[in-house]
Design an enzyme around this catalytic site. Structure first.
Site, PDB file in Angstrom:
ATOM      1  N   ASP A  21     -10.218 -68.471 -13.623  1.00  0.00           N
ATOM      2  CA  ASP A  21      -9.307 -67.558 -12.901  1.00  0.00           C
ATOM      3  C   ASP A  21      -9.992 -66.348 -12.264  1.00  0.00           C
ATOM      4  OD1 ASP A  21      -7.045 -69.010 -13.131  1.00  0.00           O
ATOM      5  OD2 ASP A  21      -6.229 -67.923 -14.858  1.00  0.00           O
ATOM      6  N   LYS A  24     -13.295 -68.637  -8.365  1.00  0.00           N
ATOM      7  CA  LYS A  24     -14.325 -69.548  -7.861  1.00  0.00           C
ATOM      8  C   LYS A  24     -13.796 -70.456  -6.758  1.00  0.00           C
ATOM      9  CE  LYS A  24     -14.858 -71.171 -12.045  1.00  0.00           C
ATOM     10  NZ  LYS A  24     -14.005 -70.216 -12.781  1.00  0.00           N
ATOM     11  N   THR A  25     -12.617 -71.035  -6.997  1.00  0.00           N
ATOM     12  CA  THR A  25     -12.064 -71.973  -6.016  1.00  0.00           C
ATOM     13  C   THR A  25     -11.595 -71.231  -4.762  1.00  0.00           C
ATOM     14  OG1 THR A  25     -11.423 -73.423  -7.830  1.00  0.00           O
ATOM     15  CG2 THR A  25     -10.370 -73.828  -5.712  1.00  0.00           C
ATOM     16  N   HIS A  84     -13.464 -75.090 -17.231  1.00  0.00           N
ATOM     17  CA  HIS A  84     -14.654 -74.711 -17.984  1.00  0.00           C
ATOM     18  C   HIS A  84     -15.391 -75.932 -18.540  1.00  0.00           C
ATOM     19  CE1 HIS A  84     -17.294 -72.481 -20.555  1.00  0.00           C
ATOM     20  NE2 HIS A  84     -16.754 -72.981 -21.643  1.00  0.00           N
TER      21      HIS A  84
HETATM   22  P1  GDP Z   1     -11.067 -70.085 -10.627  1.00  0.00           P
HETATM   23  O1  GDP Z   1     -10.406 -70.551 -11.877  1.00  0.00           O
HETATM   24  O2  GDP Z   1     -12.279 -69.243 -10.933  1.00  0.00           O
HETATM   25  O3  GDP Z   1     -11.372 -71.167  -9.659  1.00  0.00           O
HETATM   26  O4  GDP Z   1     -10.032 -69.058  -9.915  1.00  0.00           O
HETATM   27  P2  GDP Z   1      -9.049 -69.325  -8.676  1.00  0.00           P
HETATM   28  O5  GDP Z   1      -9.795 -69.378  -7.394  1.00  0.00           O
HETATM   29  O6  GDP Z   1      -8.165 -70.456  -9.012  1.00  0.00           O
HETATM   30  O7  GDP Z   1      -8.235 -67.956  -8.681  1.00  0.00           O
HETATM   31  C1  GDP Z   1      -7.433 -67.572  -9.769  1.00  0.00           C
HETATM   32  C2  GDP Z   1      -6.340 -66.627  -9.311  1.00  0.00           C
HETATM   33  O8  GDP Z   1      -6.928 -65.440  -8.787  1.00  0.00           O
HETATM   34  C3  GDP Z   1      -5.484 -67.218  -8.193  1.00  0.00           C
HETATM   35  O9  GDP Z   1      -4.164 -66.870  -8.413  1.00  0.00           O
HETATM   36  C4  GDP Z   1      -6.014 -66.537  -6.954  1.00  0.00           C
HETATM   37  O10 GDP Z   1      -5.072 -66.404  -5.930  1.00  0.00           O
HETATM   38  C5  GDP Z   1      -6.423 -65.166  -7.473  1.00  0.00           C
HETATM   39  N1  GDP Z   1      -7.472 -64.549  -6.672  1.00  0.00           N
HETATM   40  C6  GDP Z   1      -8.597 -65.142  -6.207  1.00  0.00           C
HETATM   41  N2  GDP Z   1      -9.319 -64.282  -5.492  1.00  0.00           N
HETATM   42  C7  GDP Z   1      -8.652 -63.093  -5.486  1.00  0.00           C
HETATM   43  C8  GDP Z   1      -8.891 -61.820  -4.919  1.00  0.00           C
HETATM   44  O11 GDP Z   1      -9.879 -61.578  -4.236  1.00  0.00           O
HETATM   45  N3  GDP Z   1      -7.971 -60.860  -5.163  1.00  0.00           N
HETATM   46  C9  GDP Z   1      -6.865 -61.078  -5.909  1.00  0.00           C
HETATM   47  N4  GDP Z   1      -6.039 -60.076  -6.088  1.00  0.00           N
HETATM   48  N5  GDP Z   1      -6.599 -62.276  -6.461  1.00  0.00           N
HETATM   49  C10 GDP Z   1      -7.478 -63.274  -6.262  1.00  0.00           C
HETATM   50 MG    MG Z   2     -11.113 -73.240  -9.857  1.00  0.00          MG
END
Ligand code: GDP
Ligand code: MG
Length: 400
Positions: A21, A24-25, A84
């Site tokens: 979260d 990354k994606t 993970h």
């Molecule tokens: P991952 O699990 O690392 O791949 O994370 P995701 O890309 O799925 O992002 C997790 C959450 O963080 C989602 O609800 C995204 O919309 C939010 N998110 C991602 N980038 C940003 C950002 O730059 N700012 C904010 N406020 N939220 C973000």
């Molecule tokens: Mg992801």
């Protein structure tokens, strides 16, 4: 018609790593969006990346999204994993061949347990010190300058503690979401461009395998009356020529190397003057008998710095039943059969810090092999019971 792959730019395999979260994606999607403006990428929506289809590699379920993009100077393959556990598995098994990593840390959260685990894995699988960049994501949610400074110090310290150059590593504050939504360009699109600039100009390209020291693992050994001993196998890396002085290691019980000279090289019954990485070869060795070499031994140029070893540290992943693994855990101090390159050996498994590794889990282990073999850090191995692979891992450190 069908597009033809043009190899006109240096290529690098990269990927996003970091705590769940942290973005990354979203960042992966944002990179493709920014580069689609210059036709360097096909824009991939978040939903498309996060719904990567499952694949099977060696019985292991791999869940990861591979995409490609290019800047003005380089071509990239990029990997993003959904969860993970997928990172752990893909990095240990080599399904995620990362030569460079984008560490994503949410600026409103800071480094978390998976941030550390992924950094450790990056180190273990050999992501070079220069090839890491930190993207402090969600900068839209962390605007306070002092908070950002403290966070940056935290992350730099963390990098140092894992053997990465924390003091000089580029750290970029940005927002993947802003870049995707065309908001706040200074932390949105501009931050992505900054990130790509680091990938282009700070990340080093891995050395081409032809420039590396030769390494050849023997699959079979044949004796040819009147000519000597031939070993067959694939040239893993480097170049071999007739007349090269070599050493065979991993063929003797005591670990002592055996010296020889290459008196002939053949591939598919044709004489080869200069063997290159990937070549299937028969290597004729002067003055050696069938007892001097055996399947699993490795041929290296004279002057190499390797020693055969029987004690090694590794990171091991134990396959789940649904991945065609076993039902039972691997237990501490049990003997298992290890396969790597072309060798195999019985090994005593000592698990660091716990008594069992359950299917689906990974752990650090120390292996005591029954014989001295060629092992180097980042080399992959499997553990098999009969014909079934029950575990897969990466060697991380020679213990003697
Ligand atoms: P991952 O699990 O690392 O791949 O994370 P995701 O890309 O799925 O992002 C997790 C959450 O963080 C989602 O609800 C995204 O919309 C939010 N998110 C991602 N980038 C940003 C950002 O730059 N700012 C904010 N406020 N939220 C973000
Ligand atoms: Mg992801």
């Amino acid at each position: 018609g069908k597009a033809v792959f043009k190899r006109d730019k240096p290529h690098l395999n990269v990927g996003t790593i970091g705590h769940v979260d942290h973005g990354k994606t979203t960042l992966t999607s944002a990179i493709t969006k920014v580069l689609s403006a210059t036709k360097g990428a096909k824009y991939r929506k978040y939903e498309d990346i996060d719904n990567a289809p499952e694949e099977k590699t060696r019985g292991i379920t791999i869940n990861a999204f591979h995409l490609e993009y290019e800047t003005a100077t380089r071509h990239y393959a990029h990997i993003d994993c959904p969860g993970h556990a997928d990172y752990i598995k893909n990095m240990i098994t080599g399904a995620a061949q990362m030569e460079g990593a984008i560490l994503v840390v949410a600026a409103n959260d800071g480094p978390m347990p998976q941030t550390k685990e992924h950094l450790l894995l990056a180190k273990q699988v050999g992501v070079p010190p220069d090839n890491i960049v930190v993207f402090m994501n969600k900068a839209d949610e962390a605007t306070d300058v002092e908070t950002r400074e403290l966070l940056e110090m935290d992350v730099r310290e963390l990098l140092n503690s894992f053997g990465y150059p924390g003091d000089t590593c580029p750290v970029i504050f940005g927002s993947a979401l802003c870049a995707l939504e065309d908001k706040q360009p200074e932390i949105g699109v501009e931050a992505i461009k900054q990130l790509l600039d680091v990938l282009d100009n700070k990340f080093v390209l891995p050395e081409r395998k032809t420039n590396e020291e030769a390494m050849f693992a023997a699959e079979h050994v044949y004796s040819i009356v009147g000519r000597g001993t031939v070993i067959t196998g694939k040239l893993e890396r480097g170049v071999l020529k007739r007349g090269d002085k070599i050493e065979v290691i991993g063929a003797t019980k005591d670990g002592k190397p055996v010296e020889s000279t290459i008196s002939g090289l053949e591939s598919f019954r044709k004489t080869v003057d200069r063997a290159e990485p990937g070549d299937q070869l028969g290597v004729l060795l002067r003055g050696l008998g069938p007892k001097d070499v055996k399947r699993g031994c490795v041929l290296l140029p004279k002057g190499h710095k390797h020693v055969a070893t029987d004690a090694v540290k590794a990171q091991l992943y134990v396959l789940k039943e649904s991945e065609e693994g076993g039902k039972t855990p691997i237990a501490n101090y049990f003997s298992e059969h290890v396969f790597s390159l072309t060798w195999d050996s019985g090994a005593l498994v000592k698990i660091v810090g716990k008594d069992f590794i359950m299917p689906g889990e990974s752990a650090e282990v120390e292996l005591q092999l029954n014989q001295r073999m060629f092992i180097e850090p980042q080399q992959r191995f499997t553990i098999r019971k009969g014909s079934k692979t029950i575990g897969t891992g990466v060697f991380t450190e020679l213990l003697k």
